[in-house]
Structures are given as structure tokens and as C-alpha cells.
Design an enzyme around this catalytic site. Sequence first.
Site, mmCIF file in Angstrom:
data_model
loop_
_atom_site.group_PDB
_atom_site.id
_atom_site.type_symbol
_atom_site.label_atom_id
_atom_site.label_comp_id
_atom_site.label_asym_id
_atom_site.label_seq_id
_atom_site.Cartn_x
_atom_site.Cartn_y
_atom_site.Cartn_z
ATOM 1 N N GLY A 80 0.834 -1.205 0.000
ATOM 2 C CA GLY A 80 0.000 0.000 0.000
ATOM 3 C C GLY A 80 0.866 1.251 0.000
ATOM 4 O O GLY A 80 2.101 1.190 0.000
ATOM 5 N N TYR A 116 -16.233 3.450 7.699
ATOM 6 C CA TYR A 116 -14.762 3.377 7.695
ATOM 7 C C TYR A 116 -14.232 3.851 9.058
ATOM 8 O O TYR A 116 -13.453 3.154 9.707
ATOM 9 C CB TYR A 116 -14.209 4.244 6.561
ATOM 10 C CG TYR A 116 -12.714 4.464 6.602
ATOM 11 C CD1 TYR A 116 -11.824 3.421 6.372
ATOM 12 C CD2 TYR A 116 -12.188 5.738 6.869
ATOM 13 C CE1 TYR A 116 -10.456 3.632 6.416
ATOM 14 C CE2 TYR A 116 -10.818 5.951 6.892
ATOM 15 C CZ TYR A 116 -9.954 4.901 6.668
ATOM 16 O OH TYR A 116 -8.594 5.108 6.713
HETATM 17 N N1 LIG Z 1 -5.211 6.941 2.483
HETATM 18 C C1 LIG Z 1 -5.541 7.911 3.330
HETATM 19 O O1 LIG Z 1 -5.858 9.038 2.928
HETATM 20 C C2 LIG Z 1 -5.533 7.652 4.809
HETATM 21 C C3 LIG Z 1 -5.962 8.665 5.679
HETATM 22 C C4 LIG Z 1 -5.955 8.419 7.054
HETATM 23 C C5 LIG Z 1 -5.501 7.211 7.541
HETATM 24 N N2 LIG Z 1 -5.111 6.244 6.683
HETATM 25 C C6 LIG Z 1 -4.666 4.958 7.238
HETATM 26 O O2 LIG Z 1 -3.308 4.778 6.885
HETATM 27 C C7 LIG Z 1 -3.038 3.381 6.695
HETATM 28 C C8 LIG Z 1 -2.375 3.167 5.353
HETATM 29 O O3 LIG Z 1 -3.232 3.679 4.331
HETATM 30 P P1 LIG Z 1 -2.827 3.606 2.794
HETATM 31 O O4 LIG Z 1 -3.362 4.802 2.116
HETATM 32 O O5 LIG Z 1 -1.371 3.276 2.676
HETATM 33 O O6 LIG Z 1 -3.708 2.343 2.341
HETATM 34 P P2 LIG Z 1 -3.626 1.485 1.019
HETATM 35 O O7 LIG Z 1 -2.759 2.133 -0.003
HETATM 36 O O8 LIG Z 1 -5.037 1.152 0.675
HETATM 37 O O9 LIG Z 1 -2.862 0.176 1.514
HETATM 38 C C9 LIG Z 1 -3.469 -0.777 2.334
HETATM 39 C C10 LIG Z 1 -2.907 -2.126 1.939
HETATM 40 O O10 LIG Z 1 -3.514 -3.133 2.762
HETATM 41 C C11 LIG Z 1 -3.862 -4.222 1.905
HETATM 42 N N3 LIG Z 1 -4.912 -5.026 2.506
HETATM 43 C C12 LIG Z 1 -6.245 -4.866 2.412
HETATM 44 N N4 LIG Z 1 -6.878 -5.853 3.067
HETATM 45 C C13 LIG Z 1 -5.921 -6.642 3.590
HETATM 46 C C14 LIG Z 1 -5.949 -7.829 4.357
HETATM 47 N N5 LIG Z 1 -7.102 -8.406 4.727
HETATM 48 N N6 LIG Z 1 -4.771 -8.390 4.729
HETATM 49 C C15 LIG Z 1 -3.615 -7.831 4.348
HETATM 50 N N7 LIG Z 1 -3.507 -6.716 3.619
HETATM 51 C C16 LIG Z 1 -4.662 -6.129 3.245
HETATM 52 C C17 LIG Z 1 -4.305 -3.549 0.630
HETATM 53 O O11 LIG Z 1 -4.352 -4.454 -0.446
HETATM 54 P P3 LIG Z 1 -5.390 -4.148 -1.654
HETATM 55 O O12 LIG Z 1 -5.116 -2.748 -2.124
HETATM 56 O O13 LIG Z 1 -5.065 -5.194 -2.645
HETATM 57 O O14 LIG Z 1 -6.755 -4.271 -1.057
HETATM 58 C C18 LIG Z 1 -3.241 -2.479 0.472
HETATM 59 O O15 LIG Z 1 -2.081 -2.982 -0.171
HETATM 60 C C19 LIG Z 1 -4.380 2.671 6.886
HETATM 61 O O16 LIG Z 1 -4.469 2.222 8.206
HETATM 62 C C20 LIG Z 1 -5.406 3.763 6.676
HETATM 63 O O17 LIG Z 1 -6.607 3.498 7.368
HETATM 64 C C21 LIG Z 1 -5.100 6.427 5.319
#
Ligand SMILES: NC(=O)c1ccc[n+]([C@@H]2O[C@H](COP(=O)([O-])OP(=O)(O)OC[C@H]3O[C@@H](n4cnc5c(N)ncnc54)[C@H](OP(=O)(O)O)[C@@H]3O)[C@@H](O)[C@H]2O)c1
Length: 279
Positions: free
Chosen positions: A10, A123
Site C-alpha cells: 500500500g 470506515y
Molecule cells: N489513504 C488515506 O488518505 C488515509 C488517511 C488516514 C488514515 N489512513 C490509514 O493509513 C493506513 C495506510 O493507508 P494507505 O493509504 O497506505 O492504504 P492502502 O494504499 O489502501 O494500503 C493498504 C494495503 O492493505 C492491503 N490489505 C487490504 N486488506 C488486507 C488484508 N485483509 N490483509 C492484508 N492486507 C490487506 C491492501 O491491499 P489491496 O489494495 O489489494 O486491497 C493495500 O495494499 C491505513 O491504516 C489507513 O486506514 C489512510
Amino acid sequence: MRIVVTGASGQLGHDLVDNLRHDNEVFPFDLDLDITDAGAVDEKIVEIKPDAVINAAAYTDVDGCELHPDLALKVNADGAENLSLACRKTGAIMVHVSTDFVFDGNKKQPYTEDDKPNPINMYGRSKLVGEEHVRSLLSSYYIVRTAWLFGMHGANFVKSIIRSADEKGELAVVTDQAGSPTYSRDLAEKIAELMKSGFFGLYHITNAGICSWFEFAEAILAKSGRGHVKIRPITSGELDRPAIRPAYSVLKNGQLEKRGIPLLRPYEEALEAYFKESL
Ligand SMILES: NC(=O)c1ccc[n+]([C@@H]2O[C@H](COP(=O)([O-])OP(=O)(O)OC[C@H]3O[C@@H](n4cnc5c(N)ncnc54)[C@H](OP(=O)(O)O)[C@@H]3O)[C@@H](O)[C@H]2O)c1
């Protein structure tokens, strides 16, 4: 340290692995370690016996979570619980990444770590339950709430704006949500620094500065040489999405300040770095 990183493919996970692998032995997993599978998580963590587990895996599609609440809870809540149980069993420290969306957005000034969460979408609710599992099962943990992530790897707002600008030549972006855009590389670096501190607990970590999505889009276009592209200001209501979003989800980075840990740079500087580094 021996560090397991989940969600390593991710946006944040990728940058965490990049940062940590210089000084540590890193074990990156993504869907090859499904965090919803309690048995697989237990087996892998017991086998590796890491010093720390960083959970960057999540179901991050906010509208998807609204439409599939069971999946949201499974990944964002049960997944965090499974990892916490494995950490408790093996004595590993846990770093759990959470979100500004645990707040309702009714406040008019930055949310502190002491403010009471009150999520308004699935979420946010699922992420809050995940936090609660970490807190109730472990004492050696860091919970890091962040917001509006953008980075080189994975889908994000910066990439969407550039794609729409190039394909359509004009944009419509909401003005009624405020937050702090955060560069995943800056966050990864700060998490690595925090992990060395030993000051466990809950942290808000974002780049400095506040803007609306509209203002962020303006900055993206200006800094990427697309300042001529027109943006039409709209309200969130006009988008008619399944999940409502908090109107104001700015996070005060109060615990970092209290611990004397330097804050992240302004988001505009981080955005410039993103464009330089992505060339
Ligand atoms: N993005 C934002 O703007 C944002 C804002 C606030 C907080 N956050 C938090 O920051 C963290 C990282 O976010 P990010 O943007 O890096 O997220 P991301 O790019 O969506 O990465 C999350 C990764 O987790 C994988 N995943 C999903 N389900 C899974 C499972 N059951 N087992 C193992 N891996 C799994 C996803 O695979 P797939 O893509 O193949 O599903 C993806 O590779 C998260 O905790 C998120 O809640 C994000």
C-alpha cells in the site's frame, strides 16, 4: 530490529519498508498475509518472532466500507485484533495506523489526542474498533492517526487530480471539507523515529497546514505545472457519495510536541518534494 510490516504494498506500507529496511530486518506482507485470518497471523508472527509489527493494512475505500460494513469490520477491526493478540503472545511492540475519520468533524479547531472520537461513517467506525482492540490488548503500542495521505505508490487524490486535469481539462472539487494532506514518506520517517523513542501511546501525525480539498487541488495543479486548468468549487452534497465525510478533520500533533519530537513540514513543501521525487 526485526519488523513485520502488513499492507506493505500500500501507499504507506511501501514507504515504511523503504525507510526501515536500511537499519532493520524487515518482513513485508500484503495480501500474502491476510490479517483477517487469525490462524495465519498467529502462525507467522510466532514463526518470525519480530520485535515490532506495523499494521499499515486496511480497507481504505471509504465508500466501499459504507457499502460493505462486514468487510470493513473484518479488515479494520478484526485484523487489528488478530495482530494485537499475536503481539501479546510474542511480546512484540505494535504500531497501528489509524485515521482522522474517527472524528465527526464538528469541531472548529484541530482535534487533540484527548478529544473523544465520534465517527460518522463505517470506515471511521471500523478503524475506531481496531484502535480499541490494540488499546485493550496491549500496553506497548503506538497508535498513529494520520490524514489525507498521498504518496508515490497507490491511488490517491494527487494522482486523481492530475489524471482528471490531463484527461478532462477541468475539475470540480469540494470546498467544504478541511484537513491536512500528509506525504506518506514523511509519515513513514516519523513512525520510524517514534518507534525509537519508547514513548508508547496515541499520536496524531500529519504534515503541517490546513486546507480544503479545493485548495489542495489548486496547490497540486500549480506545483505540477497545470496552473491553467480550471477548478469549479462544489459542495460534498453535490457528489452524492455513499459515505458522509467529516467537514473538519484537522489533527493537532500534540503528543509529538509534548515529547519534543519535531513536527512534520508544511504539506506544500511535502507536495513539492513528492513531485521532485516522483520524476
Ligand atoms: N489513504 C488515506 O488518505 C488515509 C488517511 C488516514 C488514515 N489512513 C490509514 O493509513 C493506513 C495506510 O493507508 P494507505 O493509504 O497506505 O492504504 P492502502 O494504499 O489502501 O494500503 C493498504 C494495503 O492493505 C492491503 N490489505 C487490504 N486488506 C488486507 C488484508 N485483509 N490483509 C492484508 N492486507 C490487506 C491492501 O491491499 P489491496 O489494495 O489489494 O486491497 C493495500 O495494499 C491505513 O491504516 C489507513 O486506514 C489512510
